[in-house]
Design an enzyme around this catalytic site. Structure first.
Site, PDB file in Angstrom:
ATOM      1  N   HIS A 216       0.817  -1.211   0.000  1.00  0.00           N
ATOM      2  CA  HIS A 216       0.000   0.000   0.000  1.00  0.00           C
ATOM      3  C   HIS A 216       0.846   1.254   0.000  1.00  0.00           C
ATOM      4  O   HIS A 216       0.517   2.255  -0.620  1.00  0.00           O
ATOM      5  CB  HIS A 216      -0.930  -0.009   1.208  1.00  0.00           C
TER       6      HIS A 216
ATOM      7  N   ARG B 296      -3.012  -7.951 -19.218  1.00  0.00           N
ATOM      8  CA  ARG B 296      -2.449  -9.308 -19.129  1.00  0.00           C
ATOM      9  C   ARG B 296      -2.929  -9.968 -17.828  1.00  0.00           C
ATOM     10  O   ARG B 296      -2.252  -9.911 -16.808  1.00  0.00           O
ATOM     11  CB  ARG B 296      -0.926  -9.252 -19.147  1.00  0.00           C
TER      12      ARG B 296
ATOM     13  N   ARG C 274      -7.538  -9.501 -21.780  1.00  0.00           N
ATOM     14  CA  ARG C 274      -7.085 -10.685 -22.493  1.00  0.00           C
ATOM     15  C   ARG C 274      -7.229 -11.882 -21.569  1.00  0.00           C
ATOM     16  O   ARG C 274      -6.790 -11.841 -20.414  1.00  0.00           O
ATOM     17  CB  ARG C 274      -5.619 -10.537 -22.899  1.00  0.00           C
TER      18      ARG C 274
ATOM     19  N   GLU D  95      -0.998 -13.240 -33.297  1.00  0.00           N
ATOM     20  CA  GLU D  95       0.399 -13.352 -32.875  1.00  0.00           C
ATOM     21  C   GLU D  95       1.032 -14.666 -33.316  1.00  0.00           C
ATOM     22  O   GLU D  95       2.177 -14.955 -33.000  1.00  0.00           O
ATOM     23  CB  GLU D  95       0.528 -13.168 -31.360  1.00  0.00           C
TER      24      GLU D  95
ATOM     25  N   ASN E  61       5.326  -9.284 -30.234  1.00  0.00           N
ATOM     26  CA  ASN E  61       6.344 -10.006 -29.451  1.00  0.00           C
ATOM     27  C   ASN E  61       6.374 -11.477 -29.853  1.00  0.00           C
ATOM     28  O   ASN E  61       7.424 -12.058 -30.085  1.00  0.00           O
ATOM     29  CB  ASN E  61       6.057  -9.909 -27.945  1.00  0.00           C
ATOM     30  N   ASP E  62       5.176 -12.057 -29.921  1.00  0.00           N
ATOM     31  CA  ASP E  62       5.115 -13.461 -30.325  1.00  0.00           C
ATOM     32  C   ASP E  62       5.115 -13.629 -31.837  1.00  0.00           C
ATOM     33  O   ASP E  62       5.712 -14.570 -32.355  1.00  0.00           O
ATOM     34  CB  ASP E  62       3.875 -14.131 -29.714  1.00  0.00           C
TER      35      ASP E  62
ATOM     36  N   ARG F 141      12.044 -15.615 -28.030  1.00  0.00           N
ATOM     37  CA  ARG F 141      12.090 -14.230 -27.548  1.00  0.00           C
ATOM     38  C   ARG F 141      12.805 -14.069 -26.214  1.00  0.00           C
ATOM     39  O   ARG F 141      13.095 -12.954 -25.799  1.00  0.00           O
ATOM     40  CB  ARG F 141      10.677 -13.617 -27.512  1.00  0.00           C
TER      41      ARG F 141
ATOM     42  N   CYS G 283      -0.436  -4.428 -29.926  1.00  0.00           N
ATOM     43  CA  CYS G 283      -0.140  -4.314 -28.496  1.00  0.00           C
ATOM     44  C   CYS G 283       1.194  -4.931 -28.113  1.00  0.00           C
ATOM     45  O   CYS G 283       1.531  -5.004 -26.941  1.00  0.00           O
ATOM     46  CB  CYS G 283      -1.270  -4.913 -27.659  1.00  0.00           C
TER      47      CYS G 283
HETATM   48  C1  PEP Z   1       2.693 -10.154 -27.817  1.00  0.00           C
HETATM   49  O1  PEP Z   1       2.931 -11.343 -27.949  1.00  0.00           O
HETATM   50  O2  PEP Z   1       3.079  -9.277 -28.612  1.00  0.00           O
HETATM   51  C2  PEP Z   1       1.922  -9.676 -26.657  1.00  0.00           C
HETATM   52  C3  PEP Z   1       1.532  -8.434 -26.581  1.00  0.00           C
HETATM   53  O3  PEP Z   1       1.638 -10.538 -25.663  1.00  0.00           O
HETATM   54  P1  PEP Z   1       2.662 -11.082 -24.579  1.00  0.00           P
HETATM   55  O4  PEP Z   1       3.878 -10.184 -24.629  1.00  0.00           O
HETATM   56  O5  PEP Z   1       1.951 -11.041 -23.283  1.00  0.00           O
HETATM   57  O6  PEP Z   1       2.940 -12.478 -25.056  1.00  0.00           O
HETATM   58 MG    MG Z   2       1.898 -12.880 -26.897  1.00  0.00          MG
END
Ligand code: PEP
Ligand code: MG
Length: 579
Positions: free
Chosen positions: A190, A297, A333, A432, A455-456, A466, A503
């Site tokens: 807190h 997330r 998500r 993704e 990212n994926d 990654r 995203c």
């Molecule tokens: C992604 O894969 O680009 C994504 C936003 O999700 P995460 O990074 O949680 O896998």
């Molecule tokens: Mg992802």
């Protein structure tokens, strides 16, 4: 000069004299009273309890917004003081064992604290600090000592303490205190939460700051790096004075730009949204000018704990976030566990290739009970604001149908039980996995929006793990294959009349903002602190030119070549920005 590393709780730089605030529990010694004094002890205990409640209530009444974290934390303290177990056990110990009030109370407090500290869930464990803080207050009141109070501080100082209570941090709001550093605490404590909402630099969890500090001396706090410097050299003070200036400038720029719309020079509007992992980040996102949450997330609710979050916990958490955003959308998500995000309570088998294993939607379609609890919570929370639901890692139409069927089942169940939900709630998917990007025209017919997870997508399309630093040099967002996949998804989405968001981390890198605008993305979702910089670039851009430029980029053969052309363009167009 000594440098201590703790947990960054609230960003900013503070430089000044330290002020040691004694917040260790007062020592009680075991002592008893004669039989005829017992009721006097009970009465003294009750008086100190009533006085403690009065004091906290008075601080709470001074907080103007009953929705604020502060107000709610102070209410938690009041509730703890009202806990009947605490009273019953204390008065029983006084009456049965003839203990003095402070010893009896201390004994009960210590045993409760031990129970709390054994709890694995970090959030609940954190509540032991709340208990310690109210305990401290009751004991000081019993001893008739006035609490060493922040309210009496008249000079600009940096508070050094074992821990601070919400009552303390509330008082900081109207005091000249520049920042604080504490032994205990975590990012979700807190104290840290309130520091962020007040906006003063703070480092917590330093473990030994009160020991190292002693009683006086100058202190520097870097709340972003989580560093505290005791007795800094003149040179260090100079260096941090510069850093403080730069930080203030950043905040001023940020505040100015947060209120401005994200519109290009030729009138194309984009929505800049925030990626969040914890509900506490919602307030920062709103302050940074986010137009909602583009990626929540939710799997973070599962991490670092032994048990599974209940439907109620999901629901309460989502409701808290959604209510913060009013009419702006919050994209929840569904859980993306597995891969690099492990949850110990799920007993997942170790996999050779976790990134390609039983994760995200695949896991949810197998573990239907866990998935349905979350779906029910999302639907229930959807009446409190504007929720969009998003599935991660969709690889094809059949898998999407299965997920949608589960949503239908949950909806039917809620209808049967007359539990309201938003019937119009948008459902979309993360794009993704390369297969999803390739058949995005087919998927677009089935959902209300796409969000590209670069990212994926980069990981799978380029076969680059990654999280493996040895191949990270091949992780290229500007690889022609990636740009083509993005273009394909945007076109498929627009042909079907649905918006396309991004995203992944690429969306929050100002260096890519112009290309993404040119490729026609409707929304970009990122770490809230990146929003102002991305916005500044988009506001200086002409969408029509960006579109032509992006089309030209796609004709080149390597990420290196594309990167060089883009850098030149960005430096020409935005000479004041650093990339
Ligand atoms: C992604 O894969 O680009 C994504 C936003 O999700 P995460 O990074 O949680 O896998
Ligand atoms: Mg992802």
């Amino acid at each position: 000069m000594r440098v201590l590393k703790g947990i960054p709780a609230s960003a900013g730089i503070a430089i000044g004299e330290g002020y040691f605030l004694n917040r260790a529990l007062p020592r009680s010694v075991k002592s008893t009273v004669s039989r005829d004094k017992i009721e006097e002890e009970v009465a003294a205990y009750q008086r100190s309890l009533a006085r403690s409640k009065e004091q906290i209530r008075a601080v709470r009444d001074g907080v103007s917004d009953p929705e604020s974290e502060h107000y709610q934390i102070l209410s938690v303290h009041l509730a703890l003081l009202e806990d009947s177990m605490l009273h019953e056990q204390t008065t029983r110990l006084i009456r049965e064992n003839h203990f003095t009030a402070d010893w009896a109370f201390n004994k009960v407090l210590q045993s409760l604290l031990e129970t709390f500290l054994r709890i694995e869930d970090p959030y609940l464990r954190e509540r032991s600090h709340d208990l310690r803080q109210i305990g401290h207050r009751v004991l000081e009141n019993l001893a008739g000592r006035p609490l060493d109070s922040i309210a009496t501080i008249r000079e600009p100082v940096i508070v050094v303490a074992h821990d601070l209570s919400p009552a303390d941090t509330t008082q900081i709001l109207n005091s000249p205190v520049l920042g604080f550093a504490t032994d205990v605490g975590s990012r979700t404590s807190h104290t840290a939460i309130t520091a962020r909402s007040i906006g003063i630099p703070a480092v917590v969890g330093l473990e030994r700051i009160t020991e190292e500090y002693g009683t006086a001396g100058p202190v520097i706090i870097d709340g972003e790096a989580g560093i505290v410097i005791l007795d800094p050299t003149e040179e260090t003070v100079k260096e941090y004075t510069e850093k403080r200036k730069a930080f203030s400038q950043r905040i001023r720029d940020l505040a100015k730009i947060a209120r401005l719309p994200t519109v290009t020079k030729d009138g194309k509007a984009l929505a800049l949204m925030a990626n969040i992992e914890f509900p506490e980040e919602a307030a920062i996102a709103v302050r940074s000018g986010a137009h909602g949450v583009g990626l929540y997330r939710t799997e973070f609710l599962f991490l670092n704990r032994k048990d599974l979050p209940s439907e109620e916990e999901h629901f309460e958490t989502y409701r808290r976030v959604v209510e913060k955003f009013g009419r702006h959308p919050v994209t929840i998500r569904t859980i993306d566990l597995g891969g690099d995000k492990f949850a110990s309570q799920l007993d997942l088998a170790e996999e050779m290739n976790p990134a390609m294993g039983l994760r995200a939607i695949r896991f949810c379609l197998k573990e239907k009970t866990i998935f349905k609890a979350q779906l029910r919570a999302i639907l229930r929370a959807s009446t409190y604001g504007k929720i969009r639901m998003m599935f991660p890692m969709i690889s094809g139409v059949a898998e999407l149908h299965q997920a949608l069927e589960m949503v239908d089942e949950v909806r039917a169940d809620l209808r049967r039980r007359r539990i309201p939900f938003d019937k119009e709630m948008s459902i979309g998917i993360m794009v993704e996995i390369p297969s999803a990007a390739i058949i995005s025209d087919l998927l677009a017919k089935e959902v209300s929006f796409f969000s590209i997870g670069t990212n994926d997508l980069i990981q799978y399309a380029l076969a680059i793990d990654r999280v493996n630093e040895h191949v990270s040099y091949l992780y290229e967002p500007l690889h022609p294959a990636i740009l083509r996949l993005i273009r394909r998804v945007v076109e498929a989405g627009h042909d079907a009349g649905i918006p396309v968001s991004m995203c992944g981390e690429m969306a929050g890198e100002p260096f890519y903002s112009y290309v993404l605008l040119g490729m026609g993305l409707d929304e970009l979702s990122m770490n809230a602190t990146s929003i102002p910089r991305v916005k500044r670039i988009l506001r200086k851009s002409v969408a029509y030119d960006a579109k032509e430029f992006a089309a030209g980029l796609l004709l080149h053969g390597t990420a290196g070549e594309i990167g060089r052309i883009l850098r030149k363009k960005m430096e020409d167009l935005f000479p004041d920005e650093r990339f």
